[in-house]
Design a protein around this motif. Structure first.
Motif, mmCIF file in Angstrom:
data_model
loop_
_atom_site.group_PDB
_atom_site.id
_atom_site.type_symbol
_atom_site.label_atom_id
_atom_site.label_comp_id
_atom_site.label_asym_id
_atom_site.label_seq_id
_atom_site.Cartn_x
_atom_site.Cartn_y
_atom_site.Cartn_z
ATOM 1 N N LEU A 1 3.352 -4.462 -17.225
ATOM 2 C CA LEU A 1 2.238 -3.904 -16.467
ATOM 3 C C LEU A 1 2.738 -3.547 -15.071
ATOM 4 O O LEU A 1 3.327 -4.379 -14.384
ATOM 5 C CB LEU A 1 1.092 -4.907 -16.400
ATOM 6 N N VAL A 2 2.526 -2.280 -14.678
ATOM 7 C CA VAL A 2 2.963 -1.782 -13.373
ATOM 8 C C VAL A 2 1.726 -1.341 -12.597
ATOM 9 O O VAL A 2 0.837 -0.682 -13.160
ATOM 10 C CB VAL A 2 3.929 -0.585 -13.531
ATOM 11 N N TYR A 3 1.650 -1.701 -11.316
ATOM 12 C CA TYR A 3 0.504 -1.284 -10.515
ATOM 13 C C TYR A 3 0.976 -0.604 -9.233
ATOM 14 O O TYR A 3 2.070 -0.862 -8.731
ATOM 15 C CB TYR A 3 -0.413 -2.467 -10.189
ATOM 16 N N HIS A 4 0.129 0.300 -8.732
ATOM 17 C CA HIS A 4 0.353 1.015 -7.473
ATOM 18 C C HIS A 4 -0.878 0.736 -6.618
ATOM 19 O O HIS A 4 -1.962 1.254 -6.889
ATOM 20 C CB HIS A 4 0.513 2.513 -7.746
ATOM 21 N N TYR A 5 -0.712 -0.086 -5.602
ATOM 22 C CA TYR A 5 -1.852 -0.665 -4.885
ATOM 23 C C TYR A 5 -1.641 -0.608 -3.382
ATOM 24 O O TYR A 5 -0.524 -0.721 -2.883
ATOM 25 C CB TYR A 5 -2.039 -2.122 -5.314
#
Length: 875
Positions: A411-415
């Motif tokens: 799981l990759v997030y851009h936050y």
């Protein structure tokens, strides 16, 4: 990161060579990944539980046993693999009434409490049971010995009732805890004494009936004050130690942005463990890890992908810094199952769903990104792999997991903490090594402004405060977790790389699976429940089922009017949650449902046994005779009748929303319950296809009695021939030290051509989708079918004259090794024998990969015409 290959035999450095390298550098700089995430799936891992799978809710104006709360619980419980396992409702004991409290023979009415707990258990969730509430208003003073004794007996009698109803094993799996935010209720000095009596009576009552129940607390807010541990928490823990009282877990509420939230927790935990080292083996539980205080306050970012990215970032912060970093037994709850009715639609509230309609029994719930990210998280594995984050962007990070030797989940997030930052996309390279298998499927799910953002979809509709049934159906079709890639792969040298763009805010999940030996198991536990639709003119049939498979691309919801009849799929989008709402028109005479699971390889498991759902004969208004989608070719007339029946005997008025069509479209109401639509699309109208038209039949005396049907009109182009210039690509991907760069050899069409460089005699015939540079062209196909692929270019000898073509990132045997007749500087066409099967109309990506470096690619033609001759095309 830009990489350059150096070779032993370098040409003399001239202005031409300098220009070549300048162009190469410029091209690669625009397409190279901005962030590299390197993950090594070796043996260095830790066990990972779904420590985040808890939530909570408050009653506010909503009755716990209202239809909307029932549906809320059932849908939250449909997150796969117990991805939302624990539910913490407030004020449960307010649902109990009693007489004779304080005597030896109290009488209780548990029925209202039972009704609500039944739904929790039915949904597959477990209780985080707060001992909170005041049955029949009896308990007013916990300094009164009679009331303290009555409370102990109430707790003991309740446990006996719960275990008799739900079974001892089920109730032992629950968490019991003190009053919510005890420091608020018992914050004055005398109040602390009341709390001490309350806690002792609660633990004694629990253990009187079952000494193996789990009890914890004190569930306070304000864990830290001016850098010091809350005095309430300090006194509570001190009393537990001094009196040897039971305490299985320590609970508290810390909210805020991820880093600040974890900083506060670590500071408090360090103080607790330093002062009370005996608690190092206890479970610590942040029960309300929301982004801000005040569950009742409205924030628009709760409706958007920002909240999904926040949840992912917050979980990872707690995983890396508390669970892994400090080695503690820990749980987290996002506490986002709240529903309220003070303002609708409720996009801005702390909930999984937006609620439409003020009526607790007549409503519609729509999934928000917060719900879908919980679904993503439920697909993670049970082993966690640490990342080398030294080269990661502070706003981009990942959770890397595995499950046995069958599945990898990343799981990759851009936050960003800034809720207003939007659409700042970055190119990310996911570099995986030491995978436990060498072939399988990659399923890429994404949440961003273009995927699962139902709030934006609703705004695009004009932000209707009370959407029609048709608009609710559209939102439900857009609400499911979006699968943006599902492709086969082979691993070369135990490595796999995927490059992708991720907008801010956004979350991607890569589920990488080895092909299972068997197809999906039979789905079990099919259950159905009626709900009123938002208009009152439909039945919402909620279906729920059980499944443990981790390789599901979609469940098929199958419906038939008769048990032995033909079953048709009724869920338009793919769904991986274990629930679906089927909207049916009145009068619904009943029917039969089955559920079947389909895996990523298209294998369909056995369907459930048919479930008979009885009908609802509630009265309705006008009913449109089904119209269905239409197809017409450019230049041809499309004309059809629209008819409506009205059980009330009155003639329905008919109208059509033609705002999305050219002005030549027309609809006429004949004022007799029928109407006629007519339109002749012109050449070029296929570009905007399909066109949506909403037909409405309305009762002349009661405008609330109406029916509508939205159809799609697909316009096909006269000639299904598509031309693309090589230089007009949508994406240029560098791989393996090679890339496509501009080429200006005279004779090209358009503004130029593209050449695969450097020319060092490299050829890719295997695994080229992963290893070879690629050009992508997004094309809106008005017609599905078999398309012949023609490639124009320069074949510089027999070793630099071929490419591969594919669809949506997948290698296709029929379009591999497309050769251009070898020449030196003359542009020629391939033979047109290669084909690509386009499965559906709409936008697809055509890929062109380098097969042999040095090949010049100028133009591509895709055509359904098997007799097509490209020689007449202008250059």
């Amino acid at each position: 990161m830009n990489r350059f290959l150096l070779y032993r035999d370098q040409p003399k450095f001239t202005a031409e060579v300098f220009l070549f390298w300048l162009i190469l550098f410029s091209a690669s700089a625009t397409i190279a990944a901005e962030v590299n995430i390197d993950i090594d799936f070796d043996d260095r891992n830790r066990d990972l539980s779904m420590f985040w799978n808890g939530s909570g809710l408050n009653r506010d104006t909503a009755d716990y046993n209202a239809g909307v709360q029932r549906q809320n619980m059932l849908l939250i419980g449909s997150i796969p693999h117990q991805g939302s396992l624990y539910m913490r409702p407030h004020d449960l004991l307010e649902l109990v009434t009693a007489t004779g409290l304080g005597t030896h023979n109290p009488l209780y009415d548990w029925s209202t409490l039972d009704d609500f707990l039944d739904v929790i258990v039915l949904s597959g969730q477990r209780l985080f049971f707060e001992m909170m509430g005041n049955p029949s208003g009896y308990f007013t003073d916990f300094l009164n010995d009679t009331q303290v004794s009555a409370w102990r007996q109430l707790v003991s009698d309740m446990v006996e009732h719960l275990e008799a109803r739900y079974g001892r094993a089920e109730v032992r799996s629950w968490y019991f805890q003190t009053w919510n935010e005890s420091n608020k209720r018992w914050r004055v000095p005398k109040g602390r004494n009341k709390f001490n009596n309350y806690y002792k009576a609660t633990t004694e009552g629990l253990q009187d009936s079952d000494p193996k129940l789990q009890i914890g607390g004190p569930a306070i807010n304000n864990l830290l004050k001016r850098g010091k541990l809350s005095s309430f928490m300090d006194r509570f823990l001190k009393r537990i130690v001094e009196k040897n009282l039971p305490l299985d877990y320590i609970s508290y509420h810390v909210k805020g942005l991820p880093k600040a939230q974890v900083n506060a927790e670590i500071s408090a935990l360090d103080i607790i463990l330093d002062k009370y080292p005996g608690f190092s083996d206890r479970l610590f539980f942040n029960e309300e890890a929301d982004s801000e205080n005040g569950w009742w306050r409205d924030f628009e970012h709760r409706a958007t992908p920002w909240y999904a990215a926040f949840i992912a970032r917050n979980i990872n912060e707690h995983l890396t810094r508390i669970i892994t970093g400090k080695g503690l037994n820990y749980r987290l709850a996002n506490d986002n199952a709240f529903l309220r009715f003070k303002s609708t639609p409720s996009w801005n509230q702390r909930s999984h769903f937006a609620q439409f309609g003020d009526d607790e029994q007549q409503f519609a719930l729509i999934k928000k990104p917060a719900h879908n990210v919980m679904t993503m998280l439920s697909l993670l594995g049970d082993k966690h792999f640490a990342l080398d984050s030294s080269m990661l962007d502070d706003e981009i990070n990942a959770i890397a997991t595995a499950r046995g030797a069958e599945q990898i989940a990343v799981l990759v997030y851009h936050y960003s903490d800034d809720t207003d930052r939007r659409n700042e996309s970055k190119r990310i390279a996911l570099n995986l090594s030491n995978l436990p298998f060498n072939a399988g499927k990659v399923a890429h799910y994404q949440i961003d402004q273009n995927h699962g953002d139902t709030f934006s979809q609703w705004q695009a509709m004009g932000s209707p405060q009370l959407p029609s049934d048709n608009e609710i159906t559209k939102l439900r079709n857009a609400q499911e977790l979006s699968l943006v890639e599902n492709g086969l792969f082979n691993i070369s040298e135990n490595r796999l790389q995927r490059e992708f763009d991720l907008a801010m805010p956004g979350v991607s999940l890569f589920l990488i699976s080895k092909r299972p030996a068997a197809k999906p198991q039979k789905v079990t536990g099919l259950y159905a429940e009626h709900f009123n639709s938002i208009s009152g003119n439909r039945d919402d049939i909620l279906l729920k089922w059980d499944s443990n498979s981790r390789f599901i691309q979609s469940y098929e919801v199958l419906f038939s009017n008769s048990e032995a009849g033909l079953y048709s799929r009724v869920n338009e989008p793919d769904i991986i949650s274990t629930a679906f709402i089927h909207q049916l028109k009145f009068p619904f005479g009943g029917g039969y449902y089955k559920i079947a699971a389909v895996d990523y390889w298209g294998r369909r498991g056995a369907a459930t046994n048919p479930l008979h759902v009885t009908g609802d004969s509630s009265p309705s208004g006008p009913e449109l005779v089904p119209i269905g989608n239409k197809t017409v070719s450019e230049g041809n007339l499309l004309s059809f009748d629209v008819n409506a029946n009205n059980p009330g005997g009155r003639i329905a008025s008919l109208n059509a929303n033609l705002s999305g069509l050219p002005s030549s479209a027309d609809f006429v109401d004949n004022s007799d319950g029928s109407g006629r639509f007519s339109w002749t699309p012109q050449v070029g109208d296929a570009v905007g296809s399909p066109y949506n038209v909403n037909f409405v039949a309305m009762d002349p005396d009661d405008p609330n009695l109406k029916d509508n049907e939205a159809i799609d009109i697909t316009v096909t182009a006269v000639a299904n021939t598509i031309t693309r210039e090589a230089e007009n690509y949508d994406l240029n991907t560098t791989r393996g030290g090679h890339e496509w760069i501009p080429n200006a050899t005279e004779g090209h069409s358009g503004t130029g051509a593209m050449r695969a460089m450097p020319n060092i005699r490299v050829k890719h015939d295997k695994n080229y989708a992963q290893n070879s540079p690629r050009l992508d062209y997004q094309i809106n196909f008005s017609t599905p079918g078999t398309y012949h692929v023609w490639i124009r270019g320069i074949g510089r000898g027999g070793g630099s004259n071929s490419v591969h073509a594919g669809l949506n990132g997948a290698e296709i045997a029929g379009s591999a090794t497309i050769s251009i007749p070898p020449t030196r500087r003359q542009y020629l066409w391939s033979d047109g024998t290669h084909t690509i099967e386009v499965p559906t109309s709409g936008v697809h990506t055509i890929n062109v990969w380098m097969r042999e470096d040095g090949t010049v690619f100028d133009t591509m033609v895709l055509t359904t015409d098997s007799e097509f001759d490209p020689s007449g095309l202008s250059t």
